[in-house]
Design a protein around this motif. Structure first.
Motif, PDB file in Angstrom:
ATOM      1  N   GLN A 166      40.631  43.617  33.089  1.00 16.89           N
ATOM      2  CA  GLN A 166      40.868  44.188  34.415  1.00 16.89           C
ATOM      3  C   GLN A 166      41.124  43.095  35.439  1.00 16.89           C
ATOM      4  O   GLN A 166      42.013  43.210  36.282  1.00 16.89           O
ATOM      5  CB  GLN A 166      39.675  45.046  34.847  1.00 16.89           C
ATOM      6  CG  GLN A 166      39.570  46.360  34.117  1.00 16.89           C
ATOM      7  CD  GLN A 166      38.294  47.112  34.448  1.00 16.89           C
ATOM      8  OE1 GLN A 166      37.246  46.512  34.742  1.00 16.89           O
ATOM      9  NE2 GLN A 166      38.357  48.433  34.382  1.00 16.89           N
ATOM     10  N   ARG A 167      40.337  42.020  35.362  1.00 17.78           N
ATOM     11  CA  ARG A 167      40.518  40.909  36.294  1.00 17.78           C
ATOM     12  C   ARG A 167      41.885  40.252  36.091  1.00 17.78           C
ATOM     13  O   ARG A 167      42.595  39.961  37.052  1.00 17.78           O
ATOM     14  CB  ARG A 167      39.402  39.874  36.108  1.00 17.78           C
ATOM     15  CG  ARG A 167      39.409  38.809  37.207  1.00 17.78           C
ATOM     16  CD  ARG A 167      38.439  37.672  36.936  1.00 17.78           C
ATOM     17  NE  ARG A 167      39.057  36.743  35.998  1.00 17.78           N
ATOM     18  CZ  ARG A 167      38.596  36.432  34.789  1.00 17.78           C
ATOM     19  NH1 ARG A 167      37.482  36.954  34.349  1.00 17.78           N
ATOM     20  NH2 ARG A 167      39.229  35.592  34.009  1.00 17.78           N
ATOM     21  N   GLY A 208      47.312  39.363  37.979  1.00 13.89           N
ATOM     22  CA  GLY A 208      48.746  39.412  37.700  1.00 13.89           C
ATOM     23  C   GLY A 208      49.492  40.262  38.714  1.00 13.89           C
ATOM     24  O   GLY A 208      50.572  39.881  39.183  1.00 13.89           O
ATOM     25  N   PHE A 209      48.934  41.413  39.042  1.00 12.36           N
ATOM     26  CA  PHE A 209      49.556  42.263  40.058  1.00 12.36           C
ATOM     27  C   PHE A 209      49.588  41.567  41.413  1.00 12.36           C
ATOM     28  O   PHE A 209      50.565  41.667  42.151  1.00 12.36           O
ATOM     29  CB  PHE A 209      48.824  43.603  40.185  1.00 12.36           C
ATOM     30  CG  PHE A 209      49.257  44.635  39.184  1.00 12.36           C
ATOM     31  CD1 PHE A 209      50.580  45.014  39.069  1.00 12.36           C
ATOM     32  CD2 PHE A 209      48.331  45.232  38.350  1.00 12.36           C
ATOM     33  CE1 PHE A 209      50.981  45.964  38.148  1.00 12.36           C
ATOM     34  CE2 PHE A 209      48.717  46.183  37.423  1.00 12.36           C
ATOM     35  CZ  PHE A 209      50.046  46.544  37.319  1.00 12.36           C
ATOM     36  N   GLN A 210      48.519  40.838  41.729  1.00 12.70           N
ATOM     37  CA  GLN A 210      48.470  40.137  43.011  1.00 12.70           C
ATOM     38  C   GLN A 210      49.550  39.054  43.061  1.00 12.70           C
ATOM     39  O   GLN A 210      50.233  38.899  44.076  1.00 12.70           O
ATOM     40  CB  GLN A 210      47.091  39.517  43.241  1.00 12.70           C
ATOM     41  CG  GLN A 210      46.931  38.932  44.629  1.00 12.70           C
ATOM     42  CD  GLN A 210      47.039  39.988  45.721  1.00 12.70           C
ATOM     43  OE1 GLN A 210      46.351  40.994  45.680  1.00 12.70           O
ATOM     44  NE2 GLN A 210      47.909  39.774  46.684  1.00 12.70           N
ATOM     45  N   ASP A 248      52.545  39.095  45.691  1.00 14.16           N
ATOM     46  CA  ASP A 248      52.764  37.939  46.564  1.00 14.16           C
ATOM     47  C   ASP A 248      54.203  37.433  46.429  1.00 14.16           C
ATOM     48  O   ASP A 248      54.847  37.105  47.429  1.00 14.16           O
ATOM     49  CB  ASP A 248      51.785  36.819  46.227  1.00 14.16           C
ATOM     50  CG  ASP A 248      50.352  37.166  46.612  1.00 14.16           C
ATOM     51  OD1 ASP A 248      50.145  38.154  47.350  1.00 14.16           O
ATOM     52  OD2 ASP A 248      49.442  36.448  46.160  1.00 14.16           O
ATOM     53  N   ALA A 249      54.703  37.377  45.200  1.00 15.79           N
ATOM     54  CA  ALA A 249      56.067  36.905  44.982  1.00 15.79           C
ATOM     55  C   ALA A 249      57.084  37.861  45.605  1.00 15.79           C
ATOM     56  O   ALA A 249      58.055  37.426  46.224  1.00 15.79           O
ATOM     57  CB  ALA A 249      56.341  36.751  43.492  1.00 15.79           C
ATOM     58  N   LEU A 250      56.835  39.158  45.469  1.00 17.60           N
ATOM     59  CA  LEU A 250      57.745  40.138  46.064  1.00 17.60           C
ATOM     60  C   LEU A 250      57.704  40.065  47.586  1.00 17.60           C
ATOM     61  O   LEU A 250      58.747  40.135  48.246  1.00 17.60           O
ATOM     62  CB  LEU A 250      57.397  41.547  45.590  1.00 17.60           C
ATOM     63  CG  LEU A 250      57.719  41.853  44.132  1.00 17.60           C
ATOM     64  CD1 LEU A 250      57.142  43.206  43.735  1.00 17.60           C
ATOM     65  CD2 LEU A 250      59.213  41.819  43.903  1.00 17.60           C
TER      66      LEU A 250
END
Length: 58
Positions: free
Chosen positions: A29-30, A35-37, A41-43
């Motif tokens: 989960q972490r 990864g989503f963060q 951030d990149a987007l």
């Protein structure tokens, strides 16, 4: 070995397996959250950059 001792040992082993699996789930989960963060951030970083295609259209 009496049945109650065997049951207690089996239950303890199952509890240990469940604990290990819970730890692995939390780690996954972490990793997913991180990864989503990173993706977000990149987007977002890309959104703040000027869009040369839109400027050329005006």
């Amino acid at each position: 070995m009496p049945i109650t001792t065997a049951l207690a040992v089996s239950f303890s082993a199952l509890a240990l397996v469940a604990l290990v699996q819970q730890i692995q789930i939390r780690q996954l989960q972490r990793q997913i959250r991180e990864g989503f963060q990173l993706t977000e951030d990149a987007l977002n970083k890309g959104k703040t950059a000027p869009d040369c295609h839109q400027e050329a259209a005006h």
